[in-house]
Design an enzyme around this catalytic site. Structure first.
Site, PDB file in Angstrom:
ATOM      1  N   CYS A 194     -40.162 100.328  20.967  1.00  0.00           N
ATOM      2  CA  CYS A 194     -38.721 100.069  21.061  1.00  0.00           C
ATOM      3  C   CYS A 194     -38.144  99.643  19.702  1.00  0.00           C
ATOM      4  O   CYS A 194     -38.824  99.010  18.903  1.00  0.00           O
ATOM      5  CB  CYS A 194     -38.461  98.939  22.046  1.00  0.00           C
ATOM      6  SG  CYS A 194     -39.154  99.210  23.667  1.00  0.00           S
ATOM      7  N   ARG A 245     -40.030 105.207  15.395  1.00  0.00           N
ATOM      8  CA  ARG A 245     -40.923 104.311  16.130  1.00  0.00           C
ATOM      9  C   ARG A 245     -41.345 104.896  17.480  1.00  0.00           C
ATOM     10  O   ARG A 245     -42.299 104.422  18.078  1.00  0.00           O
ATOM     11  CB  ARG A 245     -40.218 102.968  16.361  1.00  0.00           C
ATOM     12  CG  ARG A 245     -39.947 102.218  15.077  1.00  0.00           C
ATOM     13  CD  ARG A 245     -39.021 101.061  15.326  1.00  0.00           C
ATOM     14  NE  ARG A 245     -39.647  99.993  16.078  1.00  0.00           N
ATOM     15  CZ  ARG A 245     -40.227  98.931  15.535  1.00  0.00           C
ATOM     16  NH1 ARG A 245     -40.255  98.809  14.236  1.00  0.00           N
ATOM     17  NH2 ARG A 245     -40.757  97.995  16.273  1.00  0.00           N
ATOM     18  N   TRP A 274     -38.993 102.473  24.554  1.00  0.00           N
ATOM     19  CA  TRP A 274     -40.238 103.195  24.817  1.00  0.00           C
ATOM     20  C   TRP A 274     -40.772 102.593  26.109  1.00  0.00           C
ATOM     21  O   TRP A 274     -41.163 101.425  26.148  1.00  0.00           O
ATOM     22  CB  TRP A 274     -41.205 102.971  23.652  1.00  0.00           C
ATOM     23  CG  TRP A 274     -42.437 103.802  23.692  1.00  0.00           C
ATOM     24  CD1 TRP A 274     -42.584 105.080  23.209  1.00  0.00           C
ATOM     25  CD2 TRP A 274     -43.722 103.437  24.220  1.00  0.00           C
ATOM     26  NE1 TRP A 274     -43.870 105.513  23.402  1.00  0.00           N
ATOM     27  CE2 TRP A 274     -44.588 104.530  24.020  1.00  0.00           C
ATOM     28  CE3 TRP A 274     -44.218 102.289  24.840  1.00  0.00           C
ATOM     29  CZ2 TRP A 274     -45.922 104.519  24.418  1.00  0.00           C
ATOM     30  CZ3 TRP A 274     -45.540 102.284  25.241  1.00  0.00           C
ATOM     31  CH2 TRP A 274     -46.383 103.388  25.029  1.00  0.00           C
ATOM     32  N   ASN A 311     -37.508  93.984  22.849  1.00  0.00           N
ATOM     33  CA  ASN A 311     -38.785  94.649  22.534  1.00  0.00           C
ATOM     34  C   ASN A 311     -39.882  93.719  23.008  1.00  0.00           C
ATOM     35  O   ASN A 311     -39.805  92.513  22.757  1.00  0.00           O
ATOM     36  CB  ASN A 311     -38.978  94.815  21.023  1.00  0.00           C
ATOM     37  CG  ASN A 311     -38.086  95.882  20.457  1.00  0.00           C
ATOM     38  OD1 ASN A 311     -37.304  96.488  21.165  1.00  0.00           O
ATOM     39  ND2 ASN A 311     -38.204  96.101  19.150  1.00  0.00           N
ATOM     40  N   GLY A 312     -40.919  94.289  23.625  1.00  0.00           N
ATOM     41  CA  GLY A 312     -42.030  93.444  24.067  1.00  0.00           C
ATOM     42  C   GLY A 312     -42.189  93.535  25.572  1.00  0.00           C
ATOM     43  O   GLY A 312     -41.651  94.439  26.207  1.00  0.00           O
ATOM     44  N   GLU A 318     -60.584 111.435  11.910  1.00  0.00           N
ATOM     45  CA  GLU A 318     -59.177 111.331  11.518  1.00  0.00           C
ATOM     46  C   GLU A 318     -58.497 112.714  11.588  1.00  0.00           C
ATOM     47  O   GLU A 318     -57.361 112.832  12.053  1.00  0.00           O
ATOM     48  CB  GLU A 318     -59.085 110.720  10.112  1.00  0.00           C
ATOM     49  CG  GLU A 318     -57.707 110.625   9.497  1.00  0.00           C
ATOM     50  CD  GLU A 318     -56.695 109.844  10.322  1.00  0.00           C
ATOM     51  OE1 GLU A 318     -57.058 109.193  11.295  1.00  0.00           O
ATOM     52  OE2 GLU A 318     -55.503 109.932   9.983  1.00  0.00           O
ATOM     53  N   LYS A 328     -55.345 113.621  14.007  1.00  0.00           N
ATOM     54  CA  LYS A 328     -54.074 114.169  13.511  1.00  0.00           C
ATOM     55  C   LYS A 328     -53.682 115.391  14.336  1.00  0.00           C
ATOM     56  O   LYS A 328     -52.541 115.542  14.752  1.00  0.00           O
ATOM     57  CB  LYS A 328     -54.166 114.606  12.034  1.00  0.00           C
ATOM     58  CG  LYS A 328     -54.172 113.555  10.974  1.00  0.00           C
ATOM     59  CD  LYS A 328     -52.920 112.744  10.857  1.00  0.00           C
ATOM     60  CE  LYS A 328     -52.904 111.582  11.791  1.00  0.00           C
ATOM     61  NZ  LYS A 328     -53.284 110.268  11.331  1.00  0.00           N
ATOM     62  N   GLU A 368     -52.624 114.450  18.006  1.00  0.00           N
ATOM     63  CA  GLU A 368     -51.360 113.692  18.061  1.00  0.00           C
ATOM     64  C   GLU A 368     -50.139 114.581  17.937  1.00  0.00           C
ATOM     65  O   GLU A 368     -49.169 114.410  18.649  1.00  0.00           O
ATOM     66  CB  GLU A 368     -51.271 112.745  16.855  1.00  0.00           C
ATOM     67  CG  GLU A 368     -52.009 111.492  16.941  1.00  0.00           C
ATOM     68  CD  GLU A 368     -51.737 110.677  15.684  1.00  0.00           C
ATOM     69  OE1 GLU A 368     -51.090 109.654  15.805  1.00  0.00           O
ATOM     70  OE2 GLU A 368     -52.166 111.084  14.589  1.00  0.00           O
ATOM     71  N   HIS A 423     -76.093 117.050  20.571  1.00  0.00           N
ATOM     72  CA  HIS A 423     -76.402 116.221  21.744  1.00  0.00           C
ATOM     73  C   HIS A 423     -75.294 116.286  22.780  1.00  0.00           C
ATOM     74  O   HIS A 423     -75.014 115.309  23.458  1.00  0.00           O
ATOM     75  CB  HIS A 423     -76.656 114.776  21.290  1.00  0.00           C
ATOM     76  CG  HIS A 423     -77.789 114.688  20.330  1.00  0.00           C
ATOM     77  ND1 HIS A 423     -79.100 114.648  20.719  1.00  0.00           N
ATOM     78  CD2 HIS A 423     -77.796 114.707  18.972  1.00  0.00           C
ATOM     79  CE1 HIS A 423     -79.876 114.616  19.642  1.00  0.00           C
ATOM     80  NE2 HIS A 423     -79.096 114.663  18.574  1.00  0.00           N
ATOM     81  N   LYS A 457     -44.686 104.507  16.633  1.00  0.00           N
ATOM     82  CA  LYS A 457     -45.193 104.208  15.289  1.00  0.00           C
ATOM     83  C   LYS A 457     -45.890 102.859  15.238  1.00  0.00           C
ATOM     84  O   LYS A 457     -46.944 102.729  14.648  1.00  0.00           O
ATOM     85  CB  LYS A 457     -44.037 104.250  14.282  1.00  0.00           C
ATOM     86  CG  LYS A 457     -44.457 104.036  12.848  1.00  0.00           C
ATOM     87  CD  LYS A 457     -45.304 105.187  12.334  1.00  0.00           C
ATOM     88  CE  LYS A 457     -45.797 104.982  10.917  1.00  0.00           C
ATOM     89  NZ  LYS A 457     -46.945 105.856  10.639  1.00  0.00           N
TER      90      LYS A 457
HETATM   91  C1  F6R Z   1     -52.363 107.811  14.069  1.00  0.00           C
HETATM   92  C2  F6R Z   1     -51.660 106.565  14.093  1.00  0.00           C
HETATM   93  C3  F6R Z   1     -52.145 105.483  14.982  1.00  0.00           C
HETATM   94  C4  F6R Z   1     -52.148 104.160  14.202  1.00  0.00           C
HETATM   95  C5  F6R Z   1     -52.492 102.989  15.127  1.00  0.00           C
HETATM   96  C6  F6R Z   1     -52.573 101.691  14.370  1.00  0.00           C
HETATM   97  O1  F6R Z   1     -51.766 108.731  13.227  1.00  0.00           O
HETATM   98  O2  F6R Z   1     -50.694 106.402  13.405  1.00  0.00           O
HETATM   99  O3  F6R Z   1     -53.400 105.751  15.493  1.00  0.00           O
HETATM  100  O4  F6R Z   1     -53.059 104.253  13.155  1.00  0.00           O
HETATM  101  O5  F6R Z   1     -51.523 102.885  16.133  1.00  0.00           O
HETATM  102  O6  F6R Z   1     -51.380 101.404  13.724  1.00  0.00           O
HETATM  103  P1  F6R Z   1     -51.297 100.343  12.572  1.00  0.00           P
HETATM  104  O7  F6R Z   1     -52.084 100.872  11.420  1.00  0.00           O
HETATM  105  O8  F6R Z   1     -49.844 100.231  12.256  1.00  0.00           O
HETATM  106  O9  F6R Z   1     -51.888  99.078  13.097  1.00  0.00           O
END
Ligand code: F6R
Length: 615
Positions: A2, A27, A77, A103-104, A488, A492, A495, A511, A610
């Site tokens: 949010c 976000r 959100w 938010n929260g 990673e 990517k 996502e 395995h 985000k």
């Molecule tokens: C992936 C991504 C998420 C963040 C995760 C942690 O692209 O962005 O997996 O890495 O939510 O976020 P932070 O680093 O802000 O704690």
């Protein structure tokens, strides 16, 4: 998650609020809304969907250009209750006088709702948030407390996390905001005030910022602000920070997507992370100096983080164990916070977080603090909750990251871990300081140019990516340092393109995952020319003989690898540490081009946020 933006001043509030919401879109959200005080009444506008939908509705109304004074806006959100108009914020109390954005999560909302229902208060949404505004309304309308007392009395009764802004049509010259667990910043410019969940909606207007701390409430009245403790009602003197962000840091420039821009930013962001952090014979991490004597004597390190930051942590483990010879455990923050982790005042707990606001990582830090461990933050956002909750820390300094999928933050986190590891190893004398440091800086001296070479290959990477855009599943394989890079790369892709992908240590695929391999399965191999090279070639043969499609990312020019690969992306011949960073950039671009080709919402992929500020 949010987003909050609020304005109190004498300008038309709606253009400011909408501009702010657009800057918070990154976000992640599913509905949006505004409320303003207008001629003694609250006017609330909200809808499911995008800020652009809200903007259309607002612009069709007279209120859009006829509301100077105070207003607030929110992107939601969904947590409790579907994403729809009814559940969108702002929520309004039964009297219709008080509106709130939040938010929260209010964790004890069921108990509070029961209490309020017994007082004949009717609810209009399925959210936990509505309980808070109804509670404020109860104290204000039924108990007879004044506006500020009503907000404080309510906050003293809620469990959970909140960043809130509250308006009251009886008090058009007041705005109240508070935080606990969810970030909130106050921007100050002469007689105008801005509140937001991060600085992105504010930098355009002012560089004077106050970061609210836990359980603080700010009362804006007339031209004044007063920050107090929620619990004690004592006024607090807070430092005004001058931030040095530029508005361009929050814009796309010549790119169509923030993610694309941020991938390209890596031709300077990684160097920025390194800048000023070394001299000829030492690594300089000033943020750790107060605690360094204890850190270097530790005999156990935990690294805790979520998602991409957790992947950076795995690289940290690999190098710290190799060079500094200290055992490192890497744990998801959501597990760490509840596991029976062994912590004492000699344990170092490193929390990695781009946003510095991830709820699980923050909780892990709090747990480590309570156990007396030495906590170190690796964050990108100055003043963020994790940066402040940790004993000491190092900022990644890669610039604001807006695309939901983390890119440049990851490569900078890895570089910080290299620096941390080398400093630790040299303090503990587990490396030959002169040779290792000289070698490291020599490797990294050409970094910008090497990154540029990779970025210049993007047309070719796009061509390869498009060949596989219709695959329904991918495997990403690497060994050692490149196992986290495989994880990673797979993250990517899933996502932003919504294609299933898994990362594995290259040999581990035998395995289980190898059962998935057939002629339709693309398998991405990360193949540096190092001691595992021949082993990976054998793994490639194993996939090849099951007709899987091989995409190799390598710095080897060997004919054998070329012949085995359906596609091969050749990287500059650099050290293994640099190679992993360059391979990451290739995988970021690969995922990006597939997502664009599939017309995905690259910067705001579905269901993602985000900064994940709820557990
Ligand atoms: C992936 C991504 C998420 C963040 C995760 C942690 O692209 O962005 O997996 O890495 O939510 O976020 P932070 O680093 O802000 O704690």
């Amino acid at each position: 998650m949010c987003g909050i933006v609020a304005y109190k001043g004498n300008k038309d509030c709606h253009p400011i609020l909408l501009d702010g919401l657009k800057r918070l879109e990154y976000r992640g959200y599913d509905s949006a809304g505004t409320a303003c005080n207008h001629n003694g009444k609250l006017v609330v506008t909200k809808c499911r969907g995008k800020v652009a939908d809200l903007e259309r509705i607002l612009k069709s109304r007279k209120i859009y250009s006829d509301c100077s004074g105070s207003g607030m806006a929110h992107t939601r959100w969904a947590t409790h209750g579907e994403p729809n108009r009814k559940n969108a914020h702002p929520h309004v109390d039964q009297s219709g006088k008080i509106a709130l954005i939040h938010n929260g999560i209010i964790e004890n909302y069921i108990t509070l709702k029961k209490f309020l229902k017994n007082k004949k208060i009717k609810f209009n949404s399925d959210t936990d948030t509505e309980v808070l505004v109804q509670l404020i309304g109860y104290f204000y309308n039924k108990v007879g407390l004044d506006f500020e007392e009503s907000v404080r009395a309510s906050l003293q009764r809620v469990d959970g996390a909140y960043g809130i802004v509250v308006l009251n049509s009886d008090e058009p010259d007041m705005m109240i905001a508070a935080r606990s667990g969810s970030p909130l910043v106050l921007g100050i410019k002469d007689h105008e005030f801005f509140l937001a969940s991060d600085i992105s909606p504010i930098v355009k207007y002012t560089k004077q910022i106050i970061y609210l701390d836990e359980k603080e409430i700010v009362v804006l009245k007339g031209d004044n602000y007063d920050i107090k403790s929620v619990d004690t009602n004592l006024s607090l003197s807070k430092e005004i920070k001058i931030i040095d962000h530029k508005i361009q840091d929050f814009e796309k420039g010549n790119f169509d997507y923030f993610m694309h821009k941020e991938i390209h930013d890596q031709n300077y962001s990684i160097t920025n992370t390194l800048k000023g952090r070394s001299n000829d014979h030492d690594i300089l991490l000033n943020g750790l100096s107060k605690y360094w004597n204890d850190i270097k004597e530790t005999n156990r390190i935990y690294i805790t983080a979520c998602g991409t930051s957790w992947h950076a942590g795995l690289i940290g483990k690999n190098i710290i164990e190799k060079f500094a010879k200290i055992p490192v455990h890497v744990e998801y923050a959501s597990e760490f916070r509840y596991n029976d982790t062994i912590l004492d005042n000699k344990t170092v707990v490193i929390a990695i977080s781009q946003s510095g606001e991830t709820a699980d990582t923050l909780a892990a830090v709090n747990k480590a603090n309570d156990a007396g461990a030495i906590t170190v933050g690796i964050c990108n956002v100055p003043g963020s909750s994790i940066a402040r909750a940790t004993d000491c820390g190092i900022y990644t300094r890669c610039g604001h990251e807006i695309g939901v999928a983390s890119t440049k933050a990851f490569t900078s986190q890895v570089v910080i871990l290299y620096l941390f590891c080398l400093k630790l190893a040299s303090s503990r004398k587990t490396i030959d300081v002169k040779t290792t440091l000289t070698g490291f800086f020599k490797d990294f001296s050409n970094l910008d140019k090497d990154v540029e070479i990779v970025l210049r290959k993007e047309k070719y990477i796009r061509k390869v990516a498009l060949k596989y855009k219709n695959a329904s599943s991918f495997l990403y394989l690497g060994r050692g340092l490149n196992f986290p890079i495989a994880l990673e790369g797979a993250l990517k892709l899933k996502e932003i393109s919504y294609i299933h992908a898994e990362g594995y240590p290259a040999a581990e695929m035998k395995h289980g995952p190898i059962a998935l391999v057939d002629k339709n399965m693309p398998v991405i191999f990360i193949v540096p020319k190092d001691k595992t090279y021949n082993k990976i070639l054998s793994n490639i043969e194993e996939i090849k003989s099951r007709k899987g499609k091989i995409i190799s990312i390598t710095n080897s020019k060997s004919k054998r690898l070329k012949d085995l690969s359906d596609d091969l992306i050749l990287l500059p011949n650099v050290s293994p540490y640099l190679f992993s960073l360059l391979a990451t950039i290739v995988l970021q671009l690969f995922a990006f081009f597939i997502a664009v080709a599939k017309k995905r919402d690259v910067d705001q992929p579905r269901n993602l946020a985000k900064s994940v500020t709820v557990e």
